[in-house]
Design an enzyme around this catalytic site. Structure first.
Site, PDB file in Angstrom:
ATOM      1  N   MET A   1      53.476 -10.939   7.228  1.00 24.63           N
ATOM      2  CA  MET A   1      53.532 -10.415   8.618  1.00 24.63           C
ATOM      3  C   MET A   1      54.399 -11.366   9.395  1.00 24.63           C
ATOM      4  SD  MET A   1      52.700  -7.248   8.042  1.00 24.63           S
ATOM      5  CE  MET A   1      52.637  -6.615   9.407  1.00 24.63           C
TER       6      MET A   1
ATOM      7  N   ASP B   1      51.607 -22.450  11.232  1.00 24.26           N
ATOM      8  CA  ASP B   1      51.104 -22.201   9.941  1.00 24.26           C
ATOM      9  C   ASP B   1      50.040 -23.388   9.754  1.00 24.26           C
ATOM     10  OD1 ASP B   1      50.124 -21.537   7.253  1.00 24.26           O
ATOM     11  OD2 ASP B   1      51.450 -19.616   7.797  1.00 24.26           O
TER      12      ASP B   1
ATOM     13  N   VAL C   1      46.971 -14.501  10.707  1.00 25.40           N
ATOM     14  CA  VAL C   1      46.409 -15.344   9.605  1.00 25.40           C
ATOM     15  C   VAL C   1      45.707 -14.652   8.733  1.00 25.40           C
ATOM     16  CG1 VAL C   1      46.440 -17.355  11.338  1.00 25.40           C
ATOM     17  CG2 VAL C   1      44.265 -16.025  10.762  1.00 25.40           C
TER      18      VAL C   1
ATOM     19  N   GLU D   1      43.395 -12.387   6.463  1.00 27.93           N
ATOM     20  CA  GLU D   1      42.378 -11.242   6.896  1.00 27.93           C
ATOM     21  C   GLU D   1      40.955 -11.535   6.644  1.00 27.93           C
ATOM     22  OE1 GLU D   1      43.077  -8.854   8.823  1.00 27.93           O
ATOM     23  OE2 GLU D   1      42.464  -6.863   8.222  1.00 27.93           O
TER      24      GLU D   1
ATOM     25  N   LYS E   1      39.654 -15.832  11.216  1.00 25.44           N
ATOM     26  CA  LYS E   1      40.268 -15.425  12.385  1.00 25.44           C
ATOM     27  C   LYS E   1      39.685 -15.817  13.692  1.00 25.44           C
ATOM     28  CE  LYS E   1      42.710 -11.423  10.806  1.00 25.44           C
ATOM     29  NZ  LYS E   1      44.315 -11.739  10.840  1.00 25.44           N
TER      30      LYS E   1
ATOM     31  N   SER F   1      44.213  -5.741  10.130  1.00 31.85           N
ATOM     32  CA  SER F   1      44.380  -4.232   9.994  1.00 31.85           C
ATOM     33  C   SER F   1      43.018  -3.679   9.583  1.00 31.85           C
ATOM     34  CB  SER F   1      45.295  -4.215   8.588  1.00 31.85           C
ATOM     35  OG  SER F   1      45.219  -4.871   7.717  1.00 31.85           O
TER      36      SER F   1
ATOM     37  N   HIS G   1      48.341  -3.764  16.136  1.00 29.28           N
ATOM     38  CA  HIS G   1      48.666  -3.775  14.531  1.00 29.28           C
ATOM     39  C   HIS G   1      50.205  -3.274  14.182  1.00 29.28           C
ATOM     40  CE1 HIS G   1      47.240  -1.380  10.980  1.00 29.28           C
ATOM     41  NE2 HIS G   1      47.634  -2.634  10.573  1.00 29.28           N
TER      42      HIS G   1
ATOM     43  N   ASN H   1      53.665  -2.973   7.759  1.00 29.96           N
ATOM     44  CA  ASN H   1      54.501  -3.698   6.927  1.00 29.96           C
ATOM     45  C   ASN H   1      55.578  -2.721   6.604  1.00 29.96           C
ATOM     46  OD1 ASN H   1      55.214  -5.937   5.644  1.00 29.96           O
ATOM     47  ND2 ASN H   1      53.750  -5.582   3.709  1.00 29.96           N
TER      48      ASN H   1
ATOM     49  N   ASN I   1      45.430   4.178   9.185  1.00 29.24           N
ATOM     50  CA  ASN I   1      44.985   3.679   7.780  1.00 29.24           C
ATOM     51  C   ASN I   1      43.787   4.695   7.556  1.00 29.24           C
ATOM     52  OD1 ASN I   1      46.921   1.957   7.209  1.00 29.24           O
ATOM     53  ND2 ASN I   1      45.763   0.204   7.862  1.00 29.24           N
TER      54      ASN I   1
END
Ligand code: NAD
Length: 736
Positions: free
Chosen positions: A349, A368, A425, A427, A432, A454, A475, A478, A525
């Site tokens: 993402m 990163d 980063v 999930e 997080k 998500s 959110h 993708n 979702n």
């Protein structure tokens, strides 16, 4: 017709007129034989063609035609960035019968014919968006000048609204740019910019926006001389020669139309009657006289405009506009401009979210844990541009400029002072929370922190932050460069200003933001999962998944549930089903096939090359191994009919949608419908899932759910809101 005032000025042989009444949409002036007609709708940001405006235009064109002193007419816009945005769709919405629709089309065609028939050259100067009826007006002119302004976008988007161009576009466009290009523009509804417009001869020239006045004058001088006119006409003709082979013979044309029709079939075109109608009208009228061609065009409008498909598409358009408006409210001060951004995590993402910022010319740092990971994120952003370069959206120089906005970092010092940080980063709640706390300590007190999680709770992530008022969920779907929706998920202490600034940023990044509540799966979702699990249960019971996919596509979805599972990643779907199943219980419990697929690293879907289908390059075919696996599950018993195969997954999603709406998980039925159309491709021509329920009738929906509940279990027990609406004879939307 609006009242107008005419002021005549006689000065040194120059004469000018000015229509100065406050309500006038147009200003007309004549100087040295050159008439200038400036469209500038009072009190509006954009020019649209309402019936009042069209009448006013007509009232101006008639007298102009009789004037002997006018040698040329230049039509331009007084709005920055917009030539004409198109017809007034509010008026379309109100038209419910064919005769009125045809009359509306005929009225526009006649006015544009009068422009086309003016006894002197006419030039449209397009320095901004020219869409639909706006571009058709330009097509009725003899010449079109475009600019390099990025907002100069020429399009005929009518087929995306279930219509076809109805003010002469189907007649004039193919005659100007050829059949192949005309079909391309009309059937896709896509826009071309000024440079492309000049390349395909839709515009006679493309000039720098800042010089357009001088260039227009130059152009006018040129075409007033016979040699200049011949030069422009010659340029158009040269193009025509190269088209002759493909379009100039009956066989060539048959191939062109055959290809176009085949293209529509693969894109679910049968659900969009405007596409088929456009194809037919163009085919029938390619050699017809103007009168006959326009008659065919307005007949088609008469058939299309009153249909529910057209109404649904127009409503969705308005729903999107309403969301945009509420994301940029006029009161409460302007939203903050985000001038520096950072993205944490350069994975699937992160790289593409960073790309969105670069496209918007916002400097962005991609962070990163290692330079290797940053490099991959950088490469994925570049890859998006490379794809766009193939489609000639960007050239190498532009891409270099855009990519210069992107820099990398492996520590927080390297982030600089961003105004907005997107966390993308792994999930994992602990990871997080740690990352969010770390980054908060390194950024300014005004910066907004957004998580792209998500499945984790925004409330949980906010706990422990020093500034929860400036934290929220954002959110992306993708792939984030393509998916038009973002869900904005405020936590319990997120400030109003943070929500507004984030919504405004999302708009600037080209997304439609919808604010949803912090519930597991957020909105999209959460609604998608019962649809996927119910589709899979059909396979548990012995249905062939290829058939399920085919029927769901026939319903209008861009792909079936199993092709979608392959896209999402079967492992991810199984994981999310587990999370949502534990929150929502039986309604989303994972089906047996999911358990059988758990841990199969070779069957992950597209990313492993095999899932329900096998992927090779651009083609896909059913996976024999998966077919065998599914066949083993076959039980005896009556197999569901086509209606049930489609409506078990669809009504499972609808039932959840009704619960979400009742809980206030989303502000309105309209926003829920829009979210599903943009987030999962629910068929736009159906107007959204709640609109579809209204069309079926809530009593029928309730009765079908009750039947499913009796046969299949409590997961189908009708949601209380559905019971209530059915009992009251109501729908999700007020009846018209
Ligand atoms: P990914 O595994 O592809 O990438 C995550 C990246 O984060 C990795 O490159 C990793 O090295 C990096 N990372 C880990 N810890 C870090 C740290 N402390 N600082 C900086 N970078 C760190 O994951 P993804 O698929 O891109 O997902 C990222 C987020 O987006 C997740 O929250 C996920 O739920 C969400 N999301 C994913 C999708 C999807 O389809 N992949 C869709 C919507 C939302």
């Amino acid at each position: 017709m609006l009242e107008t005032k005419t002021i005549g000025l006689g000065q040194n042989g120059r004469e000018a007129e000015d229509r100065g009444a406050a309500e006038s949409a147009f200003r007309l002036s004549v100087s040295e034989g050159i008439a200038r007609l400036v469209f500038d709708l009072p009190g509006k940001k954009v020019n649209v063609l309402s019936s009042t405006v069209m009448e006013e235009l007509d009232g101006l064109i008639g007298p102009l035609a009789l004037r002997r002193d006018v040698r040329c007419l230049v039509i331009e816009s007084g709005k920055p960035g917009v030539f004409i945005a198109g017809a007034d769709l509010r008026e379309f919405e109100a038209i419910t019968d064919s005769r009125t629709a045809e009359r509306m089309s005929a009225a526009g065609q006649e006015i544009y014919n009068r422009i086309a028939d003016l006894p002197f050259p006419t030039i449209a100067v397009i320095d901004g968006a020219a869409a639909g009826g706006g571009l058709e007006l330009a097509l009725a002119c003899d010449y079109r000048l475009a600019t390099d302004n990025p907002r100069t976008q020429l399009s005929l988007p009518e087929t995306t609204l279930g219509l076809l161009p109805g003010w002469g576009g189907t007649y004039r466009l193919p005659r100007l740019i050829g059949l192949i290009q005309a079909l391309q523009l009309i059937l896709t509804g896509k826009a071309v910019d000024g440079v492309q417009a000049a390349r395909i001869r839709l515009a006679d020239a493309c000039y720098p926006s800042s010089f357009i006045r001088d260039k227009t004058e130059e152009f006018v001088r040129a075409i007033l001389a016979p040699a200049g006119r011949r030069a422009v006409q010659g340029r158009r003709k040269r193009k025509r020669l190269s088209r002759r082979l493909a379009e100039g013979t009956p066989i060539g044309r048959a191939i062109v139309f055959g290809r176009a029709r085949a293209g529509l079939a693969t894109k679910g075109g049968k659900h969009y009657p405007g596409l088929e109608a456009a194809l037919q009208v163009l085919r029938k009228t390619v050699h017809a006289s103007r009168a006959r061609a326009l008659e065919a065009e307005r007949r088609a409008i008469g058939l299309l405009l009153p249909t529910s498909v057209c109404k649904n598409l127009v409503r969705l358009y308005f729903a999107r506009e309403a969301v945009k408006k509420s994301a940029s409210p006029r009161d409460g001060g302007p939203p903050r401009t985000i001038s520096r951004a950072a993205v944490l995590g350069a994975g699937t993402m992160g790289g593409r979210i960073a790309w969105l910022f670069t496209r918007n010319d916002t400097p962005v740092v991609l962070k990163d844990l290692s330079w290797d990971a940053v490099r991959k994120g950088y490469a994925s952003a570049y890859e998006v541009y490379r794809e766009l370069k193939k489609r000639r959206r960007y050239d190498e120089r532009q891409i270099n400029l855009k990519m210069h906005r992107l820099s990398g970092a492996v520590d927080y010092v390297g982030l600089g002072r961003p105004d907005f940080v997107v966390e993308a980063v792994f999930e994992n709640l602990e990871v997080k929370k740690k990352v969010l706390a770390e980054v908060e300590a390194h950024i300014g007190p005004e910066a907004i922190l957004a998580s792209n999680t998500s499945s984790l709770s925004i409330t949980d992530l906010a706990a422990g932050l020093r500034h929860p008022e400036r934290f929220l969920g954002l959110h992306f779907f993708n792939p984030p460069n393509l998916m038009p929706l973002v869900e904005i998920v405020p936590g319990p202490r997120t400030g109003e200003q943070t929500i507004r600034d984030t919504a405004s940023l999302a708009l600037a990044l080209g997304k439609t933001p919808i604010v949803v509540r912090d519930r597991p799966g957020f909105l999209v979702n959460r609604l998608l999962m019962p649809y996927l699990t119910e589709s899979t249960r059909l396979v548990d019971e012995g249905c062939d998944y290829r058939k399920v996919d085919r029927l769901l596509q026939d319903f209008g979805l861009p792909m079936g549930a199993f092709a979608l599972l392959d896209e999402i990643g079967i492992d991810i779907a199984i994981e999310v089903a587990g999370i949502l199943g534990s929150s929502y219980g039986g309604r989303m419990e994972p089906p047996a096939l999911f358990a059988a697929l758990e841990g199969r690293r070779d069957l992950l879907g597209r990313k492993s090359g095999r899932g329900f289908y096998v992927y090779s390059g651009k083609s896909k075919s059913p996976n024999p191994e998966m077919l065998e696996l599914a066949a083993k599950r076959r039980r005896q018993g009556e197999s569901p009919d086509r209606f049930d195969i489609v409506h078990r997954p669809i009504l499972a999603m609808l039932n959840e949608a009704a619960r979400a709406l009742e809980e206030g998980a989303v502000a309105s039925a309209q926003e829920l419908d829009l979210a599903l159309v943009l987030g999962v491709g629910f068929p736009p021509f159906r107007g959204g899932i709640l609109r579809y329920a209204d069309e079926l009738g809530l009593r029928r929906v309730r009765d079908t759910l009750a039947r499913f509940a009796g046969q299949l279990g409590d997961r189908f027990a009708p949601a209380p809101l559905i019971e209530k609406l059915a009992a009251g004879g109501e729908g999700f939307y007020p009846a018209h």
